[in-house]
Design an enzyme around this catalytic site. Structure first.
Site, PDB file in Angstrom:
ATOM      1  N   GLY A   1       0.707  -1.232  -0.134  1.00  0.00           N
ATOM      2  CA  GLY A   1      -0.074  -0.058   0.032  1.00  0.00           C
ATOM      3  C   GLY A   1       0.888   1.184   0.108  1.00  0.00           C
TER       4      GLY A   1
ATOM      5  N   ARG B   1      11.403  -0.927  21.246  1.00  0.00           N
ATOM      6  CA  ARG B   1      11.458  -2.546  21.302  1.00  0.00           C
ATOM      7  C   ARG B   1      11.340  -3.082  19.812  1.00  0.00           C
ATOM      8  NH1 ARG B   1      10.714  -6.574  25.011  1.00  0.00           N
ATOM      9  NH2 ARG B   1       9.985  -4.903  26.736  1.00  0.00           N
TER      10      ARG B   1
ATOM     11  N   ASN C   1       9.952  -8.169  16.283  1.00  0.00           N
ATOM     12  CA  ASN C   1      10.341  -9.537  15.314  1.00  0.00           C
ATOM     13  C   ASN C   1      11.475  -9.013  14.416  1.00  0.00           C
ATOM     14  OD1 ASN C   1      10.587 -11.419  13.487  1.00  0.00           O
ATOM     15  ND2 ASN C   1       8.472 -11.541  13.225  1.00  0.00           N
TER      16      ASN C   1
ATOM     17  N   LYS D   1      13.118 -10.607  12.407  1.00  0.00           N
ATOM     18  CA  LYS D   1      13.176 -10.556  10.925  1.00  0.00           C
ATOM     19  C   LYS D   1      12.323  -9.898  10.088  1.00  0.00           C
ATOM     20  CE  LYS D   1      12.647 -15.101   8.459  1.00  0.00           C
ATOM     21  NZ  LYS D   1      12.541 -16.471   8.421  1.00  0.00           N
TER      22      LYS D   1
ATOM     23  N   GLY E   1       7.417   1.121  16.630  1.00  0.00           N
ATOM     24  CA  GLY E   1       7.039   1.083  15.050  1.00  0.00           C
ATOM     25  C   GLY E   1       8.074   1.348  14.281  1.00  0.00           C
TER      26      GLY E   1
ATOM     27  N   GLU F   1       8.505   2.887   8.512  1.00  0.00           N
ATOM     28  CA  GLU F   1       8.865   4.043   7.747  1.00  0.00           C
ATOM     29  C   GLU F   1      10.344   4.745   7.715  1.00  0.00           C
ATOM     30  OE1 GLU F   1       4.958   6.306   6.748  1.00  0.00           O
ATOM     31  OE2 GLU F   1       4.841   5.452   8.682  1.00  0.00           O
TER      32      GLU F   1
END
Ligand SMILES: Cc1cc2nc3c(=O)[nH]c(=O)nc-3n(C[C@H](O)[C@H](O)[C@H](O)COP(=O)(O)OP(=O)(O)OC[C@H]3O[C@@H](n4cnc5c(N)ncnc54)[C@H](O)[C@@H]3O)c2cc1C
Ligand code: SF4
Lengths: 338, 743
Positions: free
Chosen positions: B245, B632, B635, B637, B706, B709
């Site tokens: 997206g 944090r 994941n 990967k 997060g 970006e």
């Protein structure tokens, strides 16, 4: 994309018969160019004559020591064919510089010769384009023309021929064998593609009802001193801004025979007899390479966005001749320029 | 408790995606499904005089041709068309009226039994226009640009320029070392792999099930209800998978309107799939002219920053983001001034594209900082360290965490920055000039209100649901990881449901805010589940948890365990069986109690190596190190993949990407992914991603920031700076193609 009929040609004669019977028909080989153009409504064939299964898929030696390439030999097969790898490595290199693996697997030898320009306006039916619609005007001359030609342009069209393979074929003095309702004929590579003049709708001198059956290479393959150098906006999978097929036959430090063909700069692979003649008998050194490069570009004319190609082409020619003379051809996998 | 969080876990939806089991919007079927093909305008501005569909309608298999002339009623107020991310203005209304506002605007939909027939017939529709003069060139309208004023009320306060501080003009005028430069970024498009598509299933009783490509199913659902005056219960929007997206799917796109229009007109199920070419009118990263002025002391401390941005939008909506604000935020500087002007062109409205405003604003700032470092004769990294700020400079707040210094150090060490020779053109490798460049990256750590439902079954399986989307980033997987840890269950016992408007509330997925928001939503809802389990456990005879308080138990290994005394435990299955419940269901909404006292951002330090052929100008990006501080990492990967993808995109922004407009026609001319160039494998070499440890105890309970970006920010600047270092040539307009090195 229009609705069209589809028919498979059973043999070469049938293909010629079918195309002669329907002026709106087109041959389809790999389809990698034709289908795209059909999706854009640029090509609107009433019928597709599928030639992809005709037995024109062999690469074989000819009596005079050359090689004959069937029109349906896929680009990948050709590039990796032992006869090509060993005797005409410049051709293999040029093919591998083009498109992507997937496209090369589908693309045919004949189709590659007949692929059409990538001019943006040619592809967009909302804009005028003399090549697509004769007389409508050329949008590129005063529009986006960074990718366009600097040699042999006309007021009607400044498009380039996008093929890499054809640049090597031009340098190798290949011949194109065709068959039509009037029988077979052979077209020299120099006469195959046309300059735009005032008939840009015609890319080549092939008649619409003729089928390419083969491309023939003469014996001389320049297996030692050659290169194919392609300059583009990303390191793979992009059409050439400028490309150079350079081949030399050396006697010691002297040039016995020279071939230089340019891609991305004209409506056809560009060769210049004068420039090649000027190299013959001369020493293979930078000064002579530069002189030849200037000669090749002497009539070059840029437009708003592509003037840079003139100097770029000169530099690329010098570099390509240097690579060829040294026997260090450009690798098509390692993108560092040698 | 943290068995899965932080581990490199493969995507749980990976198998479904590679086997084709995962279905995308254009892959759903319905009985009697018909197909729409869009007719678009060939002019950029004017009115439609006549649409002649007679030839199209004569084609066997064509059912109808819809246009503004014959469509069913649609809402007539702007508010009905405003989705949750709409900017100020009057949103575009597909097939609403005869007015043409941009080239490529949808003007008719041909509906047929087969997609090929629809497409063929669409080519036969003839349109007569009354054409008006258009302008699509930002440079032609530059002098008429409209200034945005700093504002206190949202959304202008969020997206408009921040308030100035001090006097940047004066400080710049008196600064001993100065740099001023203008930087240009062209229009760029998102180019996701998946084509935009909508399959609208006519359910018979006026109800619609819509499979749409979108980053926000509930956003589309509300939009459809608004535009077509439908009841929320009658519209269900689904988007379980998305083939990319990058911001293009934040707003509802026109394919859904056209498909619903046709479904209602024909009372049949309809699918509309856009062509690749048609995707170039769905919004774009605005073209942007930025001017940066930096004044400094010889020692390298900043005295003045002025950041002026001119960005592009349509004639009917004012889309903008805060490009200029990053400059004053990032570095210590007493005087800062921001100017943002908007140029309205005859184009569709610009929109968010991966890391909107920072990808471009920080590009300009970080190139300017590199130029300032040259003027100061300082190492570019050293300059950044001398201007380092531990506080958010725009709001003068401390950060909840900021590990940028560690990014600089770890990135520089991994890259070998200390071996850089400062002079341009001083490093080479055969025919190639070698350049090393660096830049800082910064992005926001945002969080949004969200709701999560968890249903725990007596067999120890749990279903976790939320209406958010996984736009390809790995949301399914991190949700399962967090849920497994929070519920003390194995990951394979967790089922994730998302991308369905009937699920608990979620805003659009964008801004890198979903990982933090949904994870905390899961944690909060899991607390409620745990409380319910404790209630049941206490009812058991001789319960080992009889005296345990709600905060004294945790869920681990399928058990409710006393935290002070791990030997006291009750299995989840036993507690539920004993209480005779076969499922526990909880749904909780979470908002973020942010008292506004701290700034929240992610940061990065990007180091690149380029090699440029001295004669030919061919550029190769041979090495990139991106050191990221983003709280944090859930994941490693999927996070690494996000950063790698961002770096590749940053390389493209630096060297390749540009939407080419012909201003005579007002039209995008390279509207396909052969001519709109993005990096291919050959353009991408060694990319090293480093995640810097960044504990954050206050941002949210799991310390998540997060990172979808942050990875792109700074990359284009680092590449541009490396090219300068290699060649001594400063190119200030993107993309840096080889011809620009010759100028
Ligand atoms: C994205 C993309 C990138 C590309 N990049 C490059 C590149 O970098 N360099 C490059 O050189 N090429 C590139 N190509 C072009 C590719 O090489 C051509 O599309 C291909 O060679 C065409 O061969 P085909 O067999 O698929 O032709 P088709 O599409 O089947 O046919 C092309 C035309 O030739 C006619 N034709 C085919 N065979 C015969 C025959 N035997 N006799 C008479 N007429 C015939 C057809 O009627 C049609 O008009 C690219 C293509 C794409 C789509
Ligand atoms: S350059 Fe040739 S192909 Fe391109 S617009 Fe002009 S006429 Fe058409």
């Amino acid at each position: 994309m229009i609705n069209f009929e589809y028919a498979r040609a059973s043999d070469v004669a049938d293909a010629v018969r079918q195309i002669a019977g329907d002026p709106g028909a087109k041959f389809i080989a790999g389809g990698t160019n034709l289908i795209d153009l059909m999706k854009e409504d640029v090509e609107r064939p009433s019928r597709l004559i599928d030639i992809s299964r005709l037995p024109l898929n062999k690469v074989e030696e000819t009596a005079d020591g050359g090689v004959r390439i069937g029109a349906l030999v896929p680009n990948s097969d050709l590039a990796y064919h032992p006869l090509i790898e060993q005797r005409y490595p410049m051709l293999g290199s040029a093919i591998l510089a083009g498109a992507s693996q997937q496209l090369r697997n589908m693309a045919s030898t004949g189709g590659n010769l007949l692929q059409r320009t990538r001019c943006y306006y040619f592809y967009d039916t909302a804009t005028p384009c003399n090549k697509r619609e004769p007389g409508s005007g050329c949008s590129a001359i005063n529009g986006l023309n960074r990718m366009h030609a600097i040699l042999g342009t006309s007021e009607a069209c400044i498009a380039t021929h996008p093929s890499d393979m054809c640049v090597a074929l031009a340098a190798l003095d290949a011949k194109v064998q065709v068959i039509g309702p009037a029988g077979e004929r052979t077209i020299s590579f120099a006469d195959f593609h046309r300059l735009p003049w005032d008939t840009p709708q015609r890319d080549t001198n092939l008649e619409p009802n003729e089928l390419i059956t083969a491309v023939e290479l003469p014996a001389q393959g320049f297996r030692t001193n050659y290169t194919y150098l392609k300059i583009r906006d990303r390191l793979s999978y992009a059409f050439a801004l400028v490309s150079v097929a350079a081949a030399l036959e050396l006697e010691g430090a002297r040039i016995k025979e020279a071939r230089v063909a340019l891609g991305g700069v004209a409506h056809k692979p560009w060769r210049d007899a004068l420039a090649e003649g000027a190299l013959r008998g001369q020493e293979a050194n930078p000064a002579n390479f530069r002189r030849a490069a200037h000669m090749l570009l002497r009539d070059a004319k840029g437009f708003a966005h592509n003037t840079f190609k003139i100097d770029l082409a000169r530099r690329a020619i010098v570099r390509a001749l240097t690579q060829a003379a040294r026997g260090t051809p450009q690798s098509q996998s390692n993108k560092k320029i040698r | 408790m943290q068995k899965y969080i932080g581990t490199p876990t493969s995507r749980i939806d990976g198998r479904a995606k590679v086997t084709g089991e995962a279905k995308y919007a254009a892959e759903f079927n319905a009985p009697g499904l018909v197909h729409g093909s869009v007719v678009t305008s060939s002019i950029a501005k004017g009115r439609i005089v006549r649409i002649d569909a007679s030839d199209a309608l004569r084609v066997a298999g064509v059912i109808d041709v819809l246009s503004h002339e014959n469509r069913l009623p649609m809402a007539s107020t702007d508010s009905a068309y405003k989705d949750e991310t709409a900017p100020k203005g009057s949103p575009f209304r597909p097939l609403y009226e005869d007015r043409i506002m941009f080239s490529g605007q949808p003007i008719a939909l041909v509906v047929a039994e087969e997609p090929e027939i629809a497409r063929f017939a669409a080519s036969l529709v003839r349109v007569e226009y009354d054409e008006e003069a258009h302008v699509t060139d930002v440079f032609r309208r530059r002098d008429e640009a409209v200034s945005l004023e700093p504002s206190t009320k949202p959304p202008e306060s969020i997206f408009g320029p921040p308030k100035p501080r001090g006097s940047a003009e004066k400080a710049f005028a008196s600064a001993e070392v100065r740099h001023a430069g203008e930087y240009y970024v062209p229009i760029e498009h998102h180019n996701p792999m998946e084509l935009y598509a909508s399959t609208v299933v006519w359910e018979g009783d006026g109800k619609l099930t819509i499979y749409d490509k979108t980053q926000g199913v509930q956003n589309v659902q509300r939009y459809v209800c608004g535009v077509f005056d439908m009841k929320p219960d009658d519209v269900r929007v689904m988007s379980a998978y998305m083939g990319g997206g990058f911001g293009s799917g934040l707003r509802p796109q026109y394919e859904v309107v056209l498909a619903v229009l046709a479904a209602q007109a024909l009372e049949r199920s309809v699918r509309v799939v856009l062509t690749r070419q048609q995707m170039y009118v769905l919004g774009y990263r605005p073209a942007m002219i930025q001017r940066i002025e930096l004044g400094a002391r010889p020692g390298g401390t900043l005295e003045a920053i002025t950041h002026e941005a001119i960005t592009v939008t349509s004639q009917y909506e004012d889309f903008y983001r805060q490009e200029s604000g990053w400059s004053g935020l990032l570095y210590t500087c007493a005087n800062a001034k921001y100017v943002h002007k908007l140029v309205r062109l005859d184009l569709p409205t610009s929109c968010d594209m991966r890391c909107p405003s920072a990808a471009t604003g920080v590009y300009a700032l970080e190139c300017a900082m590199d130029e300032l470092a040259v003027a100061l004769k300082l190492d570019p990294l050293e300059l950044r360290l001398r201007c380092y700020s531990d506080r958010d400079q725009n709001t003068n707040r401390p950060y909840s965490s900021k590990s940028l210094r560690a990014c600089y150090h770890q990135g520089a060490e991994a890259f070998g920055w200390d071996k850089r020779s400062p002079e341009p053109r001083s490093m080479r490798d055969g025919n190639e000039l070698v350049g090393w460049g660096m830049a800082t990256g910064i992005w926001e750590a945002l969080q949004v209100p969200i709701a999560v439902r968890i249903v725990l079954s007596a067999n120890g399986h749990a279903e976790v649901s939320c209406a958010t989307s996984d736009i390809g980033t790995g949301t399914y997987t991190i949700m399962a990881q967090v849920a497994a840890d929070m519920l003390g269950l194995p990951m394979e016992n967790i089922t994730i449901k998302l991308g369905d408007s009937t699920l608990p509330q979620s805003p659009v997925e964008g801004g890198s805010w979903i990982a933090a928001s949904v994870s905390n939503g899961i944690a909060t809802t899991a607390d409620a589940i745990r409380g319910e389990l404790l209630r049941l456990a206490k009812q058991m005879p001789n319960s080992p948890l009889a005296d345990a308080g709600p905060d004294e138990v945790a869920l681990a290994d399928g058990k409710l365990v006393s935290t002070p005394d791990a030997s006291r435990a009750v299995s989840i299955v036993d507690a539920m069986r004993h209480g005779a419940v076969d499922r526990i269901e909880q749904e909780k909404s979470t908002t973020f109690a942010d008292d506004g006292s701290k700034g929240h951002n992610t940061h990065s330090a990007v180091f690149t190596e380029v090699k440029v052929d001295e004669q030919l100008g061919v550029i190769r990006v041979t090495r990139v190190v991106n050191a990221v501080a983003a709280g944090r990492i859930l994941n490693i990967k999927t996070a690494r993949s996000q950063i790698m993808g961002s770096v590749v995109w940053g390389i493209g922004m630096a060297l390749h990407e540009e939407t080419l407009l012909d201003h005579t026609f007002g039209r995008v001319m390279n509207a396909n992914i052969a001519e709109y160039q993005v990096p291919v494998n050959a353009d991408v070499h060694d990319i090293k991603v480093i995640f810097v440890d960044e504990p954050d105890a206050t941002i949210n309970r799991l310390g998540i920031k997060g990172l979808g970006e942050i990875g792109i920010v700074g990359v284009a600047a680092a590449v541009a700076n490396a090219i300068y270092h290699a060649t001594g040539k400063r190119v200030r307009d993107l993309p840096i193609t080889l011809d620009k090195l010759q100028r």
